[in-house]
Design an enzyme around this catalytic site. Structure first.
Site, PDB file in Angstrom:
ATOM      1  N   ALA A  50      -2.763   7.571  -6.760  1.00 52.87           N
ATOM      2  CA  ALA A  50      -1.695   7.637  -5.666  1.00 52.87           C
ATOM      3  C   ALA A  50      -1.356   5.663  -5.991  1.00 52.87           C
ATOM      4  CB  ALA A  50      -1.355   8.217  -4.475  1.00 52.87           C
TER       5      ALA A  50
ATOM      6  N   PHE B  16       1.185   2.334  -3.933  1.00 52.66           N
ATOM      7  CA  PHE B  16       0.803   2.009  -2.859  1.00 52.66           C
ATOM      8  C   PHE B  16       2.134   1.682  -1.451  1.00 52.66           C
ATOM      9  CE2 PHE B  16       2.842  -1.399  -3.975  1.00 52.66           C
ATOM     10  CZ  PHE B  16       4.274  -2.154  -3.202  1.00 52.66           C
TER      11      PHE B  16
ATOM     12  N   LYS C 218      -7.378  10.453  -5.345  1.00 54.17           N
ATOM     13  CA  LYS C 218      -7.778   8.771  -4.899  1.00 54.17           C
ATOM     14  C   LYS C 218      -6.764   8.112  -4.374  1.00 54.17           C
ATOM     15  CE  LYS C 218      -7.498   5.435  -7.134  1.00 54.17           C
ATOM     16  NZ  LYS C 218      -7.221   4.552  -6.139  1.00 54.17           N
TER      17      LYS C 218
ATOM     18  N   GLU D  56      -5.583   1.722  -2.860  1.00 54.46           N
ATOM     19  CA  GLU D  56      -7.226   0.961  -2.274  1.00 54.46           C
ATOM     20  C   GLU D  56      -6.641   0.568  -1.098  1.00 54.46           C
ATOM     21  OE1 GLU D  56      -6.458   1.057  -5.457  1.00 54.46           O
ATOM     22  OE2 GLU D  56      -5.965  -0.586  -6.487  1.00 54.46           O
ATOM     23  N   ARG D  57      -4.959   0.287  -1.111  1.00 54.01           N
ATOM     24  CA  ARG D  57      -4.305  -0.546  -0.122  1.00 54.01           C
ATOM     25  C   ARG D  57      -3.958   0.298   0.769  1.00 54.01           C
ATOM     26  NH1 ARG D  57      -0.673  -3.642  -4.323  1.00 54.01           N
ATOM     27  NH2 ARG D  57      -1.895  -3.542  -5.995  1.00 54.01           N
TER      28      ARG D  57
ATOM     29  N   SER E  19       2.682   1.971 -11.843  1.00 55.78           N
ATOM     30  CA  SER E  19       3.032   0.941 -11.989  1.00 55.78           C
ATOM     31  C   SER E  19       2.915   1.663 -13.947  1.00 55.78           C
ATOM     32  CB  SER E  19       2.375  -0.284 -12.109  1.00 55.78           C
ATOM     33  OG  SER E  19       1.452   0.339 -12.356  1.00 55.78           O
TER      34      SER E  19
ATOM     35  N   CYS F  80      10.238   3.206  -5.556  1.00 57.33           N
ATOM     36  CA  CYS F  80      10.955   3.097  -6.613  1.00 57.33           C
ATOM     37  C   CYS F  80      12.433   3.568  -7.497  1.00 57.33           C
ATOM     38  CB  CYS F  80       9.753   3.743  -7.900  1.00 57.33           C
ATOM     39  SG  CYS F  80      10.548   6.090  -6.996  1.00 57.33           S
TER      40      CYS F  80
ATOM     41  N   GLU G  36      10.972  -5.111 -12.982  1.00 58.41           N
ATOM     42  CA  GLU G  36      11.011  -4.771 -12.182  1.00 58.41           C
ATOM     43  C   GLU G  36      10.632  -5.227 -11.256  1.00 58.41           C
ATOM     44  OE1 GLU G  36       7.619  -1.409 -11.283  1.00 58.41           O
ATOM     45  OE2 GLU G  36       9.578  -0.334  -9.636  1.00 58.41           O
TER      46      GLU G  36
HETATM   47  P1  NAD Z   1       0.022   0.466  -9.241  1.00 59.30           P
HETATM   48  O1  NAD Z   1      -0.130   1.526 -10.352  1.00 59.30           O
HETATM   49  O2  NAD Z   1      -1.291  -0.725  -9.334  1.00 59.30           O
HETATM   50  O3  NAD Z   1      -1.698   1.661  -8.702  1.00 59.30           O
HETATM   51  C1  NAD Z   1      -0.872   3.342  -8.787  1.00 59.30           C
HETATM   52  C2  NAD Z   1      -2.766   3.897  -8.431  1.00 59.30           C
HETATM   53  O4  NAD Z   1      -3.167   3.842 -10.006  1.00 59.30           O
HETATM   54  C3  NAD Z   1      -3.837   3.297  -7.742  1.00 59.30           C
HETATM   55  O5  NAD Z   1      -4.397   4.350  -6.922  1.00 59.30           O
HETATM   56  C4  NAD Z   1      -4.586   2.170  -8.469  1.00 59.30           C
HETATM   57  O6  NAD Z   1      -6.000   1.803  -7.803  1.00 59.30           O
HETATM   58  C5  NAD Z   1      -4.541   2.301  -9.678  1.00 59.30           C
HETATM   59  N1  NAD Z   1      -4.372   1.628 -10.401  1.00 59.30           N
HETATM   60  C6  NAD Z   1      -3.690   0.396 -11.221  1.00 59.30           C
HETATM   61  N2  NAD Z   1      -3.657  -0.513 -12.080  1.00 59.30           N
HETATM   62  C7  NAD Z   1      -4.320   0.131 -12.682  1.00 59.30           C
HETATM   63  C8  NAD Z   1      -5.437  -0.219 -14.296  1.00 59.30           C
HETATM   64  N3  NAD Z   1      -4.757  -1.151 -14.808  1.00 59.30           N
HETATM   65  N4  NAD Z   1      -5.840   1.025 -14.456  1.00 59.30           N
HETATM   66  C9  NAD Z   1      -6.315   1.804 -13.981  1.00 59.30           C
HETATM   67  N5  NAD Z   1      -5.775   2.145 -12.886  1.00 59.30           N
HETATM   68  C10 NAD Z   1      -5.257   1.380 -11.965  1.00 59.30           C
HETATM   69  O7  NAD Z   1       1.350   0.900  -8.459  1.00 59.30           O
HETATM   70  P2  NAD Z   1       1.436   0.014  -7.251  1.00 59.30           P
HETATM   71  O8  NAD Z   1       1.690  -1.160  -7.230  1.00 59.30           O
HETATM   72  O9  NAD Z   1       0.959   0.951  -6.120  1.00 59.30           O
HETATM   73  O10 NAD Z   1       2.529   0.535  -6.992  1.00 59.30           O
HETATM   74  C11 NAD Z   1       4.334   0.608  -7.961  1.00 59.30           C
HETATM   75  C12 NAD Z   1       4.851   1.247  -8.430  1.00 59.30           C
HETATM   76  O11 NAD Z   1       4.415   2.146  -8.445  1.00 59.30           O
HETATM   77  C13 NAD Z   1       6.365   0.609  -9.064  1.00 59.30           C
HETATM   78  O12 NAD Z   1       5.691   0.051 -10.390  1.00 59.30           O
HETATM   79  C14 NAD Z   1       7.431   1.448  -8.485  1.00 59.30           C
HETATM   80  O13 NAD Z   1       8.241   1.343  -9.363  1.00 59.30           O
HETATM   81  C15 NAD Z   1       6.198   2.766  -8.778  1.00 59.30           C
HETATM   82  N6  NAD Z   1       5.858   3.745  -8.719  1.00 59.30           N
HETATM   83  C16 NAD Z   1       7.281   4.819  -9.030  1.00 59.30           C
HETATM   84  C17 NAD Z   1       7.669   5.754  -8.875  1.00 59.30           C
HETATM   85  C18 NAD Z   1       7.993   6.797  -9.005  1.00 59.30           C
HETATM   86  O14 NAD Z   1       8.090   8.275  -8.852  1.00 59.30           O
HETATM   87  N7  NAD Z   1       8.827   7.428 -10.937  1.00 59.30           N
HETATM   88  C19 NAD Z   1       7.215   6.517  -7.025  1.00 59.30           C
HETATM   89  C20 NAD Z   1       6.647   4.916  -6.422  1.00 59.30           C
HETATM   90  C21 NAD Z   1       5.956   4.432  -7.225  1.00 59.30           C
END
Ligand code: NAD
Length: 508
Positions: A162, A164, A188, A191-192, A241, A296, A396
């Site tokens: 998930a 943050f 999972k 972590e934030r 992301s 998002c 974004e």
């Molecule tokens: P993020 O991708 O940084 O983190 C999401 C999850 O992936 C976390 O649990 C993190 O530990 C893990 N993660 C992060 N970087 C990783 C990597 N390089 N390799 C493997 N795992 C990794 O996203 P975020 O900053 O927590 O959330 C914001 C993003 O989520 C924005 O881009 C937003 O648009 C998107 N989002 C999309 C929806 C949707 O339904 N389309 C909904 C909510 C958020």
């Protein structure tokens, strides 16, 4: 009331000073030597620490899911439904407690945090309809004495990763839907912001979910790789992301898993000159700046068509009136960004607008919030004269920033939206049914609002972002969610009528 008090105690126990793992029905302290600080985004004070679970702990979590699966899959669907019925009640009773925890860790206002829990609760309520949603299909008499029917069966151990920005809603898109179908689940959280998930796990346990049906691990890349690679995990739900989502989709798929990945966005609101001005400007302000733009489905790009551009100065005036403050302060309209790095990134993207020839009509970069000088605040920002080749349009931003473009016609606006790689959401503001219909049909975006700025479907439908906003075949929640978490088994059976006659006792 007792449940609310219990939740407060649990919250204190779970958050301070370390976040626990949830393995085999127990909240356990990690033995990890790698920990991540969790900060209050309004102050940047450390409020807790979350472990990066060790390999042995992650293995124990999957083993627990695996052990619990056969009995849970065999538990009658009515009993699993009862767990979810109790769960939705407990979430309702503890909604404000969960919301407070979200505001503390994530920064959003209490009203937004309550909305976060509420939208997740709606998915749990939807999961209670499992007895209709999981029905298979039948076709009697496909040939003589032969019938065809299908069951929907759980997959086994499923996992969720998930982001943050919705600490309650997004985990609730995942494990209740998977579990009500008879799967066990490894979660999972981000972590934030792990606190809400921990409290939700406690409430699920209190609702009667057997030990091992939900396990929670914490961590970053290692935990993600573990989930993608583990042979016992059959399906992965990811929200976050594009960088992480593409990677997880590829790696999980390579290991033979089902993967659904909801990812980033750039959502356009198209404003027609015949729109209801009052309503449109209010909607734009709420959808662009609410939750500090960390949604998002935030409406982060506005295209004013023709004479509608005259409304931009009034939009700026309305945005100026928004109150930026710590999320738990009365009257706050938007809170801080999640981290100092997120603030720096957003400010950098605003800078890029000025460098590339756009105009900043409202600048939130230098905002100071009294009493919260160390917080990650950015005030509402509006950038106009934006062109599709500019960085602030292409990226974004994920902050309280609205970029404004102008076109002469609806067709030009549609072309811009369709040329953008993302397809999460869009909205049109108009009083013409014909214009709304034309837009809805021609725009290549998975979720369209007509005078509705954030068209997130209710859970009896599915979340249907498209193009670069989604990877996979089957969406989150709704019927699609049930399909994602189940496997069809189709049975062709022949029971010869003659045999029945032969085996019947003869009638004298
Ligand atoms: P993020 O991708 O940084 O983190 C999401 C999850 O992936 C976390 O649990 C993190 O530990 C893990 N993660 C992060 N970087 C990783 C990597 N390089 N390799 C493997 N795992 C990794 O996203 P975020 O900053 O927590 O959330 C914001 C993003 O989520 C924005 O881009 C937003 O648009 C998107 N989002 C999309 C929806 C949707 O339904 N389309 C909904 C909510 C958020």
């Amino acid at each position: 009331m007792a449940a609310v008090v219990a939740a407060a105690a649990v919250r204190t126990r779970i958050l301070q000073p370390t976040v626990k793992l949830f393995i085999d029905g127990k909240f356990v302290e990690s033995k990890s030597d790698k920990w991540i600080d969790i900060h209050n985004p309004a102050t940047n004070e450390v409020i807790s620490r979350v472990p990066q679970a060790t390999k042995a702990e992650m293995d124990a979590a999957v083993a627990s899911c695996k052990r619990a699966f056969p009995a849970w899959a065999d538990t009658s669907v009515l009993s699993r439904q009862q767990v979810m019925l109790r769960y939705q009640q407990l979430i309702k009773e503890n909604l404000k407690e969960i919301a407070k925890l979200i505001t503390l860790e994530q920064g959003k206002t209490l009203a937004d945090a309550e909305g976060d829990v509420f939208r997740g609760l709606q998915v749990v309520e939807h999961a209670c309809s499992v007895t209709s949603l999981m029905l298979g299909e039948t076709m009697p008499s496909i040939t003589k004495d032969m019938d065809l029917y299908s069951y929907r069966l759980p997959l086994g151990v499923c996992a969720g990763i998930a982001p943050f920005n919705f600490p309650a809603m997004i985990p609730l898109w995942m494990f209740p839907m998977a579990m009500v179908c008879g799967n066990t689940f490894l979660m999972k959280p981000s972590e934030r912001v792990p606190g809400a998930t921990m409290l939700l796990a406690k409430l699920l346990q209190d609702s009667g979910a057997p030990d091992g049906t939900l396990n929670i691990i914490h961590g970053q890349h290692e935990a993600v790789n573990f989930i993608c690679d583990h042979p016992s995990i059959k399906a992965i739900s990811f929200v976050g992301s594009n960088q992480a989502g593409e990677y997880i989709f590829e790696r999980g798929s390579r290991h033979g898993k089902r993967v659904q990945a909801n990812m980033g966005a750039k959502n356009h609101g198209v404003v027609m000159p015949d729109a209801n001005k009052e309503n449109t400007l209010n909607q734009l302000v709420g959808a662009a700046f609410g939750a500090a733009g960390q949604r998002c489905m935030a409406l982060s790009t506005a295209i004013f068509v023709g004479e509608a551009k005259k409304w931009v100065p009034e939009l700026v005036e309305r945005a100026k009136n928004l109150r930026v403050n710590a999320g738990d302060q009365p009257g706050a309209d938007l809170g801080p960004l999640i981290t100092p790095q997120a603030k720096e990134r957003v400010c950098h993207l605003i800078d890029s607008g000025t460098k590339e020839g756009a105009s900043i009509l409202l600048d939130g970069r230098k905002i100071k919030v009294k009493g919260y000088e160390n917080g990650n605040f950015v005030g509402p920002t509006i950038i106009s004269d934006v062109k599709p080749n500019m960085t602030c349009y292409k990226e974004e931003i994920f902050g309280p920033v609205l970029v404004v473009l102008e076109t002469e016609t609806l067709d030009e606006a549609i072309k811009i939206v369709n040329n953008n790689p993302y397809g999460n959401g869009t909205a049109i503001f108009t009083t013409s049914g014909a214009t709304a219909r034309k837009y809805s049909h021609l725009v290549d975006v998975g979720q369209v609002g007509v005078n509705v700025p954030i068209p997130v479907p209710l859970p009896m439908f599915s979340f249907t972002g498209s193009r670069s906003s989604f990877r996979g075949d089957t969406n989150f929640y709704g019927k699609q969610g049930i399909h994602f978490y189940t496997q069809l088994k189709t049975i062709t059976s022949q029971w010869k009528e003659d045999d029945a006659t032969l085996s019947s006792p003869s009638v004298a």
